[in-house]
Design an enzyme around this catalytic site. Structure first.
Site, mmCIF file in Angstrom:
data_model
loop_
_atom_site.group_PDB
_atom_site.id
_atom_site.type_symbol
_atom_site.label_atom_id
_atom_site.label_comp_id
_atom_site.label_asym_id
_atom_site.label_seq_id
_atom_site.Cartn_x
_atom_site.Cartn_y
_atom_site.Cartn_z
ATOM 1 N N ASP A 9 0.860 -1.168 0.000
ATOM 2 C CA ASP A 9 0.000 0.000 0.000
ATOM 3 C C ASP A 9 0.905 1.230 0.000
ATOM 4 O O ASP A 9 2.099 1.138 0.305
ATOM 5 C CB ASP A 9 -0.889 -0.025 1.241
ATOM 6 C CG ASP A 9 -1.682 1.252 1.415
ATOM 7 O OD1 ASP A 9 -2.428 1.624 0.490
ATOM 8 O OD2 ASP A 9 -1.544 1.893 2.475
ATOM 9 N N ASP A 11 -0.182 5.124 0.927
ATOM 10 C CA ASP A 11 -0.411 6.117 1.978
ATOM 11 C C ASP A 11 -0.451 5.471 3.354
ATOM 12 O O ASP A 11 -1.249 4.570 3.615
ATOM 13 C CB ASP A 11 -1.724 6.861 1.725
ATOM 14 C CG ASP A 11 -1.659 7.723 0.471
ATOM 15 O OD1 ASP A 11 -0.824 8.638 0.437
ATOM 16 O OD2 ASP A 11 -2.427 7.470 -0.471
#
Length: 222
Positions: A9, A11
């Site tokens: 991922d 953020d």
């Protein structure tokens, strides 16, 4: 089993950007005369902008359209993006993968323009980097499609991928894609409850968890 690829991922996982996202959202809403309620940041962790918009409509009666909210929030975010930094511990993990020639991809629920700004600001952008954003799929996380697409682009089997996520929403996407998932929440997010089946990681020591998996001897010996 071996690790054929690691899917990160973006953020809150690779990049310490969650506070910047929230600051931009607060600014966008404030410019239209509304105030975001306390605790809202925790409520929307990992959500797509469409789901954030729906939550704001419910919570404060926001009268902006989704498109208008996205435009206002993106403008505020892009002005702040140059100051972004990588999350502590990320460099060591990427160096480990590079030493052992294990590919990785970035899988984000953010729009392409935001992802590209993040990668430029933090020096993660490079030739050949595979990244999947919300604009590249029909369904965002928690749907498995983003992670399935990343595995397809890397030409690896889903069951040989390891997903690293800081949010339960993203973790569910990885699990639904048939991948092993490491839950790596930010240090201040002890409140998060991840789906069953995730492998918890020390917020300050992701490498230790990678080494603890049933993976290649190279990783175990690192």
């Amino acid at each position: 089993m071996t690790i054929s690829a690691v899917l990160f991922d973006m953020d809150g996982t690779l990049i310490d950007s969650e506070p910047t996202h929230y600051e931009a959202l607060v600014d966008a809403v404030a410019r239209h005369g509304r105030t975001i309620p306390d605790g809202f940041a925790e409520r929307i962790t990992g959500m797509s902008m469409a789901n954030c918009h729906a939550a704001l409509v419910e919570a404060i009666g926001l009268n902006l359209t989704l498109d208008d909210l996205v435009a206002a929030k993106h403008a505020a975010y892009l002005a702040l993006a140059p100051s972004l930094k990588r999350r502590a511990g990320v460099d060591a993990v990427l160096e480990l993968l590079a030493r052992h020639h294990i590919p990785y991809a970035i899988v984000s629920n953010s729009d392409r323009m935001i992802a590209d700004a993040n990668l430029r600001a933090t020096g993660l952008s490079r030739p050949g980097l595979i990244s999947v954003t919300r604009n590249d799929v029909r369904q965002g996380k928690p749907d498995p499609e983003p992670y399935q697409r990343a595995a397809h682009l890397l030409n690896v089997r889903a069951q040989d991928c390891v997903v690293v996520e800081d949010s339960p929403v993203g973790a569910q996407a990885g699990l639904s894609a048939g991948m092993r998932v490491i839950a790596w929440p930010e240090p201040h997010r002890g409140d998060l409850v991840f789906p069953g089946g995730c492998l918890p990681a020390d917020p300050f020591n992701l490498i230790a968890t990678l080494a603890g998996l049933q993976t290649s001897p190279a990783i175990q010996a690192a």
